[in-house]
Design an enzyme around this catalytic site. Structure first.
Site, PDB file in Angstrom:
ATOM      1  N   THR A 118       0.854  -1.233  -0.147  1.00  0.00           N
ATOM      2  CA  THR A 118       0.052  -0.050   0.002  1.00  0.00           C
ATOM      3  C   THR A 118       0.995   1.305   0.031  1.00  0.00           C
ATOM      4  O   THR A 118       2.024   1.249   0.588  1.00  0.00           O
ATOM      5  CB  THR A 118      -0.992  -0.019   1.148  1.00  0.00           C
ATOM      6  OG1 THR A 118      -1.472   1.305   1.550  1.00  0.00           O
ATOM      7  CG2 THR A 118      -0.043  -0.271   2.781  1.00  0.00           C
ATOM      8  N   TYR A 142      -1.382   0.238  10.257  1.00  0.00           N
ATOM      9  CA  TYR A 142      -1.921  -0.236   8.947  1.00  0.00           C
ATOM     10  C   TYR A 142      -0.571  -0.162   7.934  1.00  0.00           C
ATOM     11  O   TYR A 142       0.183  -1.114   7.532  1.00  0.00           O
ATOM     12  CB  TYR A 142      -3.129   0.187   8.340  1.00  0.00           C
ATOM     13  CG  TYR A 142      -3.219  -0.349   6.956  1.00  0.00           C
ATOM     14  CD1 TYR A 142      -3.133  -1.452   6.525  1.00  0.00           C
ATOM     15  CD2 TYR A 142      -3.260   0.516   5.875  1.00  0.00           C
ATOM     16  CE1 TYR A 142      -3.459  -1.957   5.109  1.00  0.00           C
ATOM     17  CE2 TYR A 142      -3.219   0.430   4.767  1.00  0.00           C
ATOM     18  CZ  TYR A 142      -3.479  -1.042   4.224  1.00  0.00           C
ATOM     19  OH  TYR A 142      -3.553  -1.474   3.057  1.00  0.00           O
TER      20      TYR A 142
END
Ligand code: UDP
Length: 334
Positions: A118, A142
């Protein structure tokens, strides 16, 4: 080129589009999913195996049965706010869960591993666009968990020769242009599906979270890539590994940023009426602007990777999907 490919998280949004792309390219996608987030109806292009990525025995059985040539690993947790509240869950799933799958790959001699990473690994970089030499500096658990996962992959390559392509997604959006699958989560936080549902009257007005960012119109800027282009990149990454290519870490974006307001304007164009919206404070953890430099991925995979990623096409495919009878049934089914 063909053979079975284990797709962890293949019942999820991006995973299911990748299964369709794999099948189209002549592979047999084997979805391995615990259905905690994914949808059974989204598994349409190959066998389904119910299982958790922490369940090593179950993974061994599935690998033994299907003898995969490679793995696409989507199974993960991906909500920034949740990761701040529950980091344990994120590190266990996104790092420990990954190790569990990788160890089964090692044992079964599978050496081609495509990983969902990501742009959250970059944090809030000052310089745009972001290329892969931008130093990673995640600002939430995250992003940190995915950066750790990339480190795990690099170490497994060095020690065991298990090669990977880590794809750092920018903003995946849109739906299968043929309308067979699309986005559907119980907990939806993403701009495009929320805006389309607000237009359809299924959800309340969209909250524009932050109008005081240092951007041209004050709303946050992101690089939106069509989910089918993203899916196709996974097939090309797999082919790269299966033909002996080295491990790579690559951005997957389009190289063009759009503000929240521009996305809502595109949705209004598609629907022929404005998106019901209201002002809201910034969402904690949201950087002002993220735009990829996609040169490295386009050099390796081809420039046609962004062929479906115009903003209007992204929004239009999401609009068509979320206005289909099927979506209507699954939306209210759970
Ligand atoms: N956003 C918004 N309202 C929403 C959801 C998102 O204003 O209800 C904004 C969010 O602040 C971000 C952009 O839309 O700037 C894209 O958010 P999304 O959750 O789709 O993806 P993210 O960039 O967080 O991965």
């Amino acid at each position: 080129m063909g053979g079975s490919v284990i797709v962890t998280g293949g019942a999820g949004y991006i995973g299911s589009h990748a299964c369709k792309a794999l099948a189209r390219a002549g592979f047999v996608p084997v979805t391995y999913d615990n259905l905690s987030i994914g949808n059974r109806w989204a598994v349409r292009w190959g066998p389904f195996e119910l299982g958790d990525i922490h369940d090593s025995a179950r993974l061994h059985d599935v690998f033994r049965a299907h003898r995969p040539v490679g793995v696409l690993h989507f199974a993960a947790l991906a909500l920034v706010g949740e990761s701040v509240a529950a980091p344990s869950l994120y590190y266990r799933t996104n790092v420990a869960g990954l190790c569990c799958v990788l160890d089964v790959c090692r044992a079964r001699d599978v050496n081609a591993f495509v990983f969902s990473s990501t742009c959250a690994v970059y944090g809030a970089p000052a310089q745009l666009p972001i290329d892969e030499t931008t130093p990673p500096a995640p600002i939430n658990p995250y992003g940190a968990s995915k950066l750790m996962a990339e480190r795990v992959l690099a170490d497994y390559d060095a020690a065991y020769g298990l090669r990977h392509v880590a794809l750092r997604y920018f903003n995946a959006a849109g739906a299968d242009p043929e309308g067979e699958i699309g986005e559907r989560r119980d907990v939806e936080t993403h701009l495009v599906p929320l805006a389309v549902d607000a237009l359809a009257g299924r959800r309340p007005p969209i909250r524009i979270m932050g109008e005081d960012y240092p951007t041209p119109d004050g709303t946050a800027v992101r690089d939106y890539i069509h989910v089918s282009d993203l899916a196709e990149a996974h097939v090309r990454a797999l082919r790269h590994l299966l033909t002996g290519g080295a491990s790579r870490v690559l951005n997957l974006g389009v190289g063009r940023g759009y503000s929240v307001r521009e996305v809502l304007d595109a949705a209004a164009r598609v629907a022929g009426r404005p998106v019901p919206s209201e002002s809201a404070p910034r969402r904690p953890g949201d950087p002002p602007a993220l735009v990829a430099d996609p040169t490295a991925a386009q050099t390796l995979f081809g420039r046609d990777l962004a062929q479906r990623s115009s903003l209007d096409h992204i929004v239009e495919t999401a609009w068509r999907w979320q206005n289909s009878d099927f979506y209507d049934r699954v939306f209210f089914a759970r």
